[in-house]
Structure formats: structure tokens, C-alpha cells
Design a protein around this motif. Sequence first.
Motif, short mmCIF file in Angstrom:
data_model
loop_
_atom_site.label_atom_id
_atom_site.label_comp_id
_atom_site.label_asym_id
_atom_site.label_seq_id
_atom_site.Cartn_x
_atom_site.Cartn_y
_atom_site.Cartn_z
N VAL A 435 0.78 -1.22 -0.07
CA VAL A 435 0.04 0.20 0.07
C VAL A 435 0.95 1.16 0.27
N GLN A 436 0.76 1.96 -1.01
CA GLN A 436 1.63 3.19 -1.13
C GLN A 436 0.80 4.33 -0.84
N VAL A 437 1.47 5.21 0.27
CA VAL A 437 0.80 6.32 0.76
C VAL A 437 1.58 7.67 0.78
N PRO A 438 1.26 8.64 -0.19
CA PRO A 438 2.28 9.75 -0.56
C PRO A 438 2.83 10.35 0.74
N LEU A 536 0.16 -6.92 5.34
CA LEU A 536 -0.10 -5.57 4.40
C LEU A 536 1.13 -4.77 4.84
N VAL A 537 1.76 -4.11 3.97
CA VAL A 537 2.89 -3.55 3.82
C VAL A 537 2.58 -1.99 3.34
N VAL A 538 2.54 -1.00 4.50
CA VAL A 538 2.36 0.31 4.12
C VAL A 538 3.58 1.27 3.99
N SER A 539 3.70 1.92 2.70
CA SER A 539 5.05 2.36 2.63
C SER A 539 4.67 3.88 1.90
N THR A 540 5.57 4.81 2.36
CA THR A 540 5.81 6.12 1.44
C THR A 540 6.49 5.91 0.28
N PRO A 541 6.41 6.76 -0.86
CA PRO A 541 7.01 6.45 -2.07
C PRO A 541 8.77 6.51 -1.75
N GLY A 542 9.08 5.40 -2.72
CA GLY A 542 10.93 5.46 -2.37
C GLY A 542 11.16 4.29 -1.44
N ALA A 543 10.22 3.86 -0.50
CA ALA A 543 10.74 3.23 0.55
C ALA A 543 10.19 1.80 0.77
N GLU A 544 9.42 1.35 -0.59
CA GLU A 544 8.80 0.22 -0.64
C GLU A 544 9.92 -0.98 -0.66
N PRO A 545 9.49 -1.91 0.49
CA PRO A 545 10.66 -2.79 0.41
C PRO A 545 10.18 -3.90 -0.65
N VAL A 546 11.07 -4.89 -1.00
CA VAL A 546 11.02 -5.79 -2.06
C VAL A 546 10.45 -7.28 -1.20
N ALA A 547 9.47 -7.91 -1.83
CA ALA A 547 8.97 -8.79 -1.54
C ALA A 547 9.46 -10.25 -1.91
N ALA A 553 1.59 -9.69 -3.89
CA ALA A 553 0.25 -10.43 -4.72
C ALA A 553 -0.62 -9.19 -5.29
N ALA A 554 -0.58 -7.90 -4.81
CA ALA A 554 -1.20 -6.84 -5.13
C ALA A 554 -0.77 -5.48 -4.66
N ALA A 555 -1.06 -4.43 -5.18
CA ALA A 555 -0.62 -3.16 -4.60
C ALA A 555 -1.75 -1.94 -4.64
N LEU A 556 -2.04 -1.19 -3.72
CA LEU A 556 -2.80 -0.06 -3.55
C LEU A 556 -2.24 1.17 -3.66
N LEU A 557 -2.76 2.08 -4.59
CA LEU A 557 -1.69 3.27 -4.95
C LEU A 557 -2.84 4.39 -4.34
N LEU A 558 -3.00 4.74 -3.01
CA LEU A 558 -3.79 5.56 -2.45
C LEU A 558 -3.37 7.28 -2.65
N ASP A 559 -4.47 7.96 -2.47
CA ASP A 559 -4.29 9.48 -2.38
C ASP A 559 -3.38 9.93 -3.58
N ALA A 560 -3.88 9.55 -4.81
CA ALA A 560 -3.12 9.77 -5.78
C ALA A 560 -3.37 11.40 -6.21
N TRP A 561 -4.18 12.17 -5.79
CA TRP A 561 -4.40 13.43 -5.93
C TRP A 561 -3.24 14.44 -5.26
N VAL A 562 -2.64 13.57 -4.12
CA VAL A 562 -1.54 14.41 -3.47
C VAL A 562 -0.19 14.77 -4.61
N LEU A 563 -0.11 13.52 -5.11
CA LEU A 563 0.91 13.44 -6.20
C LEU A 563 0.86 14.34 -7.33
N LEU A 564 -0.48 14.11 -7.82
CA LEU A 564 -0.93 14.94 -9.20
C LEU A 564 -1.13 16.47 -8.92
N GLY A 565 -1.25 16.88 -7.54
CA GLY A 565 -1.86 18.36 -7.39
C GLY A 565 -0.64 19.15 -6.98
N ARG A 566 0.59 18.50 -6.93
CA ARG A 566 2.06 19.20 -6.61
C ARG A 566 1.99 20.57 -7.73
#
Length: 721
Positions: A435-438, A536-547, A553-566
Amino acid sequence: MAHSEHPAAEDPAAQDSAAEHPAAEYPAAQDSAAEPQGEQLELIRTELRRAKARPKPKPVAETLPVARVVVDKALSHLDQFFDYAVPARLAESAQPGVRVRVRFGGRVVKGQGRREGGKLVDGYVVERLAASDFAGPLAPLAQVLSPERVLTPELLRLCRAVADRYAGTLADVLQLAVPPKHNKPEGELAAEPPGGPVPAPAPAGWARYPEGPSFLAALAAGESPRAVWSALPGPTWPDELARAVAATLASGRGALVLLPDGRAVARLDRALADLLGDGRHVALTAELGAEERYRRWLSVSRGAVRAVVGTRAAMFAPVADLGLVAVWDDGDSSHSEPHAPQPHARDVLLLRAAEAGAGALVGGFAVTVEAAQLLRTGWARPLAAPREETRRAAPLVRTVGDHDQAADAAALAARLPTLAWRVVRDALAHGPVLVQVPRRGYVPRLSCARCREQARCAHCAGPLEAHDAAGPLGCAWCGRPEADWHCRECGGFKLRAQVFGARRTADELGRAFPSVPVRTSGREGVLTTVPAAPALVVSTPGAEPVAEGPGYAAALLLDAWVLLGRPDLRAGEEALRRWLSASALVRGAEQGGTVVVVAEPSLRPVQALVRWDPAGHAATELAERAELGFPPVSRMAAVSGAPAAVADLLALTRLPEGTDLLGPVAVPVGRGEDRVDRVLLRVAPGRGAALATALKAAQAARLARGRADPVRVRIDPPDIG
């Protein structure tokens, strides 16, 4: 490089007649006949004693008695070489490339070979000369700090080119290029290079790319191919980079690879060790410590090792007979050096490739607009897999728009849309879910629940954040707790979250899936790997560990508006790069891997992620930059500082013809701080060097005139808001 005046000329006293003619210090104010004979004789004796007490001039080297030195003074008006006399005692050790100590400033006492006043500063001998073109007396070298020749002619040319490109000083670049001295590594015997040739590697993963095997074959044959590599998702990229390095070593040449962080370096380090064995390469990272880094740097400088992998600090590594430079994930901000003159690692490597005639590989899961520009100009060729191969390797990407969230109020409150919840539930039966959180923290941004005004600290006006669910608020700038907050606009006392952080997301997911362990990876602690078991692995961008195993098995990319709204020209490019980096850790679609991005489906970066088409997105972004006249289609400089200082610098700058001046605009600063203005200067391609030269000359003129207010100049700033 042009030689300029010796530092002795800075002090007018160096030309004073009293210093040149010691007898002039004793003027005859009265007629000698009027003085008593005894007093006159005593005066003569005193003069003779003083003259006899003066030290004799120190002997200088018989051959090449002049050393041209670059001193460690990072001032624009002192960005030049200075000549010093080589004492006879240092004739053998003061060779080109060694570190020395010299006295800078003050005045030279004529005929005595010594300098009065001034300070001892470090420097490097650039060359030895038979004579100096400076007419005055030369001060001697004070000391040779080490006989190790750390500044080679090739490294000096590179540093000079980087300083000129970025309107910096040679001394600044040398501080980045040459690590600090440590006696113990220098005293150790140089290691012998590993014996035996390196065999040309098999293509392996490169066989998935139509041009991959020929790229490796060209490197192994001693050629210099240049490519922009759109890497397939998955865990094989370290092995593919290692094979490119091995092919270069097989040709008898050296290789240099830069990566964004220590974790990526460690992966490539292991891949090279498995492929080449020990002793064929070194890894240079900050985690090693200063002494060990210097030991490994010396092994490269002495020619014992010809392959280097590292972070941006290794971009100046003195690899002999360079045959390949490579940079992985060149869009990562860690490749941009924060210290003056702030060069970008990718640009330094491209300068090295052009200077040495080496091959170049710019690779990553994403493609930057700078890499797309290399393709558009024909400087490099694309290295990409066919669509069928990409579909097999990439996960299935699904989108969730705002209309989906609105249909499920409960899911909206929990920030987990129904589609995302179902994907996570099903994927947890087969392995971990990323789970990627900005944003890091718990709730990093808060606002008034009534008027939506951002909650700020009463002391410094910094943004308030919640560190946990029950604790008091705190300021993100000064750290002070805020126990009695109220809105200054409407007087309200209730707060609402503007942005949720990684720890708050972990709490929510822990409640949604109570039987599954939740791990976090971010600034507080970065995980390198996670087990293949469901989690469940919750990570900020750039800190994602390797499984481990086949990947997530899956990934969630949450709060996309935070990145796109810069408010940044690179917002879309950066969002796509971060999404691709996280999605590449997920299993391919054939293995059931799925990625859910919570964003408006029609947005261009979202569509590029769904199609896994980073090259197409970069080409479109480049076309828009060309219409707007922004880098990399043009060259640009950002000038910032106090309004009066910026105006002063621009008044002294002889801008190239056709320069566009954008601004000035006020840069946001903290409450109580002085105003800072920023001006953007834009020139057409081919005139960037002239713009950098003009700005550097203006900086030197300001320093020479005693201007105290600093002005910051940055060439090709990566973030243009």
C-alpha cells in the motif's frame, strides 16, 4: 585553463618599496653632521645586526620550480590557478595531483621566499612549470599533505566542465569529487587487480528486448552504444545491469553505475558479486563510513578496480579507461546534488561519456523527459521490450475514480474503495500486499472543519500535524506542541484531516483486516525486504521493500491527488515514476498480480500506468515542454535571493542575446523571514554555456565589489513550480 595573477598581487603592500628595499625602513630625518658620532655608529651597528638576523632565502627546486595550484577557496572571483615556488625539500613529493597546503593572502617578502600574513589553505598541484608568468615574487608551498595523486588530469577536466556548466567554482566541484584524506588507507599497499580476463556474459534477461543482445555484444566488442532503457517490471533489473557491466569489463574497459539509494546499490552489488566474483568491483555509499569509502575510492584511483556502483557521490569516481556509464531511475530526486553547484548525476555521467567516448545507459521503469530528449535528438536509441512481453511481465492495473468512492460512503470514510477492499482481500490469500501512501506520519496536514483554512502553529506559522490518534498536535517546523488551537479566520475549534499519513493508513487497514500483520516502511524505518507470507505493507514512495519470492500479490496506490496536485511542472511525470516503481514489485498479470490506483481514470499519468507506457508519456510531456519552451528543450537558470540582491546581480549580468526573463516572483518563506525573489532566465539550446558564464562573471563582480547579500544561482533546476 587560463592562468591569472598570483595572490601576492592582491595586497598592495607586496609591491611596497619598504618591503623590497629593507634599508628604506630607516629614513635619515636629520643631517648626519648634526648627530653625535656615537649615536650614528650605534644606528649603523643596529642596521647591520637586523640585516644579519634576516633569514636567508630558502632554496627552490632545481627543475620545474613552479607549482600551479588550485586552492580550496570557493569564491567566484578566485576561481583560477595560482603559482607557488616549490621548495627544494618538496621537489620530489610536490607532483601534479597531490594535496598541498599553501599560505593564501597576505604579502610576499621579497628575497626571503616567505609570506607574511594570510591563512593556510588546502589545495591541489595542477602542474609543475619551469617558470611563472607572474612577474612578482612567488610564495613557497608550505606542505605536501600526501604523496597520493588524487587529482588526475581526467578528473580535473571533468570538474572544470561541471563547474562551467553549472555556473560554479572548481573548488566546489572538487569538494564533491575528491573524498577527504585518511592516512590509514593511503598507507596500505595497493591491491593487485584480479587476474584473468572477464568472459562476455550471456544475454539472459536482455533476450527479452529485441536490441538487448546486440547492446551487450557491442559493449563486449569495445564499442560505445548509447541507449534509453525502459526496463520491464520485476526483480531482474539488477542482473541485467550487472551483465552490462560484465560485458564492458570483458572489453578491457571500466564501468560506472549510479543508483538512487543504498538499497538499490546493495541489490546490484550482490548481482555483480554473483556474476563476477569478488574483487572485480566496489560499491561506494554513505553507509560505509568515511575511511572505508576512501579506501575503496583509492582502489579505483590506483587502478586495482575498474567497476564502480554507488549513489550520486560516486559520479566522479576516477574509473580508468571508462567504457560505460549507467544511471538507474534518473528521475529520482536523490540524483540531484544539494551542494553547490548542484549538479545532476545523470548530466555528469553524460558529460563523462562524451569526454571519454564511452557507452551510456539511462534506465528505469519510468522514462524522464530528459531521457526522451536524448531519444528525440538521436543521441541515444530506445531499448524496450515489445508489447506482448510487457503485458506478460506487468501486473493488471485497475482504476478507481471519484464516482466509485461516492457510491460507497463507508468505504469513502475509511479511504478504501470497495474495489480496492476486494482486491486486497483476495490477494492476501496468496501473499503480501503493498500500500503506497504519499505522506509519512499520522495526519500530516490539518485544516479547520468549518472554513477549511489550514491549521498553523501560533509560534512560527508552520503546519500542524497529528502524531497519533490521541496525542496533542505538533508543529512540523518548530516541533512545539499546540494544546489550545483555534482557527484565526473563523474562530472554530474543530479540525479535519487534509491528508492522511502512512501510520494512519496502517491503523485503518489494521482495523479492516484484523487478522493480518501490518508493516510500515518510511522515514522512521525503511524495510529492505518482507517475507512472502500474507501481510499488509504500508510504505511511502521510495521506501517500498522488496517482497521475497515472486513479489507482491497486489498493490494499492492511495491518495493519488496528493502527487498529481503538486504545483510543479514535473507533477505528472513524478507521480507516474513513483507508481511504476511500486507496481514493478508486484507479480505479473499471468501470476495474478493486480494494482489498484485510486485516481481519476482519465488523467494522462493514470492512463500511462494502465497501459504501462512510460516512453509514450515522456514523449507527450516533452512535446508540451517544447511548446512552452521549458527544459530540457531549453536551458534555464533560477536566480533567487533578496529583491535588491537579485536586481543587482541581473544589472551586472551580460545576458546572451535572446534571453527570456521570467519574473521576479516572491518565493514563499516562513513568517518573520525576509522576502525572497526568484527570476527564471531562459535561453535557446546551445546558449546554456554562455548563460552560465555570464551569471558566474556577475557573481564574481558582486564579490569583488563587496556585496554581502548572497544570491543563489541554479542551472536547470529540476523543480519549476
